[in-house]
Write a protein that holds these residues in place. Sequence first.
Motif, PDB file in Angstrom:
ATOM      1  N   SER A  99       1.341  13.520  -5.376  1.00 30.93           N
ATOM      2  CA  SER A  99       0.806  12.167  -4.746  1.00 30.93           C
ATOM      3  C   SER A  99       1.671  10.861  -4.791  1.00 30.93           C
ATOM      4  O   SER A  99       2.078  10.584  -5.959  1.00 30.93           O
ATOM      5  N   PHE A 100       2.177  10.607  -3.647  1.00 29.10           N
ATOM      6  CA  PHE A 100       2.751   9.389  -3.404  1.00 29.10           C
ATOM      7  C   PHE A 100       1.968   8.341  -3.039  1.00 29.10           C
ATOM      8  O   PHE A 100       1.399   8.079  -2.126  1.00 29.10           O
ATOM      9  N   GLU A 101       2.088   7.232  -3.906  1.00 31.10           N
ATOM     10  CA  GLU A 101       1.455   5.846  -3.760  1.00 31.10           C
ATOM     11  C   GLU A 101       2.247   4.930  -3.001  1.00 31.10           C
ATOM     12  O   GLU A 101       3.474   4.941  -3.364  1.00 31.10           O
ATOM     13  N   TYR A 102       1.757   4.466  -1.925  1.00 32.93           N
ATOM     14  CA  TYR A 102       2.457   3.437  -0.931  1.00 32.93           C
ATOM     15  C   TYR A 102       1.828   2.420  -0.641  1.00 32.93           C
ATOM     16  O   TYR A 102       0.900   2.287  -0.041  1.00 32.93           O
ATOM     17  N   ALA A 103       1.928   1.189  -1.250  1.00 34.16           N
ATOM     18  CA  ALA A 103       1.212   0.085  -0.941  1.00 34.16           C
ATOM     19  C   ALA A 103       1.887  -0.837   0.067  1.00 34.16           C
ATOM     20  O   ALA A 103       2.903  -1.033   0.206  1.00 34.16           O
ATOM     21  N   LEU A 104       0.843  -1.194   0.921  1.00 38.70           N
ATOM     22  CA  LEU A 104       1.285  -1.717   2.237  1.00 38.70           C
ATOM     23  C   LEU A 104       1.206  -3.351   1.812  1.00 38.70           C
ATOM     24  O   LEU A 104       0.120  -3.895   1.813  1.00 38.70           O
ATOM     25  N   ALA A 105       2.535  -3.743   2.289  1.00 35.92           N
ATOM     26  CA  ALA A 105       2.708  -5.216   2.106  1.00 35.92           C
ATOM     27  C   ALA A 105       3.063  -5.961   3.515  1.00 35.92           C
ATOM     28  O   ALA A 105       3.899  -5.196   4.198  1.00 35.92           O
ATOM     29  N   LYS A 106       2.248  -6.600   3.777  1.00 36.02           N
ATOM     30  CA  LYS A 106       2.200  -7.213   5.203  1.00 36.02           C
ATOM     31  C   LYS A 106       3.437  -7.642   5.550  1.00 36.02           C
ATOM     32  O   LYS A 106       4.194  -8.627   5.014  1.00 36.02           O
ATOM     33  N   ASP A 107       4.180  -7.127   6.880  1.00 39.31           N
ATOM     34  CA  ASP A 107       5.412  -7.713   7.428  1.00 39.31           C
ATOM     35  C   ASP A 107       6.619  -7.291   6.616  1.00 39.31           C
ATOM     36  O   ASP A 107       7.523  -7.800   6.551  1.00 39.31           O
ATOM     37  N   ASN A 108       6.245  -6.322   5.819  1.00 37.01           N
ATOM     38  CA  ASN A 108       7.447  -5.916   4.649  1.00 37.01           C
ATOM     39  C   ASN A 108       7.645  -4.298   4.940  1.00 37.01           C
ATOM     40  O   ASN A 108       8.856  -4.046   5.302  1.00 37.01           O
ATOM     41  N   ASN A 109       6.785  -3.716   4.628  1.00 36.19           N
ATOM     42  CA  ASN A 109       6.854  -2.303   4.507  1.00 36.19           C
ATOM     43  C   ASN A 109       5.945  -1.372   5.271  1.00 36.19           C
ATOM     44  O   ASN A 109       5.508  -0.277   5.198  1.00 36.19           O
TER      45      ASN A 109
END
Length: 293
Positions: free
Chosen positions: A252-262
């Motif tokens: 399981s890959f965790e991917y935190a969404l950072a606005k205007d970054n990734n």
Amino acid sequence: MKNIKDYNINELKEELKKLGEKPYRAEQIFKWLYKVNVITFDEMTDLSLELREKLKKEYTLCNFNILEKQVSKDGTVKYLFDILDENAIETVVMEYKHGMTICVSSQVGCKMGCKFCASTGINFIRNLSPGEIVEEILAVEKDLDVKMSNIVFMGIGEPFDNFDNVMKAIEIINNPKGLEIGARHISISTCGIVPRIKEIADRDMQSTLSISLHATNNEKRSSMMPINNRYKIEELMEACRYYIEKTNKRISFEYALAKDNNDNEKDAKELVNLLRGMLCHVNLIPINKIENR
């Protein structure tokens, strides 16, 4: 004094031999610790009074005190535990249809310095011992009068930076004479310590592995996660493929969404290309504002 919960069952048998006791007493003690969840040695009533006195002189039960308990609207319970040495850790419990899930800490503070993580800014003090990790579960079960169904190592600290103690804690958690929680109900999250990913693959553990990824190229990931300066994405992906090949288990890959970054389309396409062909699951996580105490 020694924490009696730091020992697996074979080690406890050896400890009892040192006390002049029969090794089978270890199984009795395990029952009291993990099936009954006692808070004193005096409650272990099938042990002789002499043995109970020996145990009181040599060991502690390491019962955590609750410093603070918060219950959110969705039923999530957050604990701040006094771990008996003037330090504190957080443990979180969530209720789902499939049962109770507890998120445990593995260290007091963290060394990893991930920019988006609530542990960042909490200075690393020390590793938790196996018994202290297990005590998080026991303390919550005692307070809520429930049994945990799932364990996730996603609290304060990097589990693979405290590898041996985490592995022993999992052994006690998984043991039929211990907490008896199946390995498939235990998930370990790492920011990407490559040698430990390969080691856990070689151990052929049945626990779930989660990788905190959060970016698709070295420049961006290094700016978010300092561990990437040591183990580049290419090394991390190679270790993940090794893990999948050795275990045939999904990551399981965790991917935190950072606005205007990734969180843009380019990143999404890079993520698809990066993980293409891998047996994996991607968990997209919105980043919440971190409110420090």
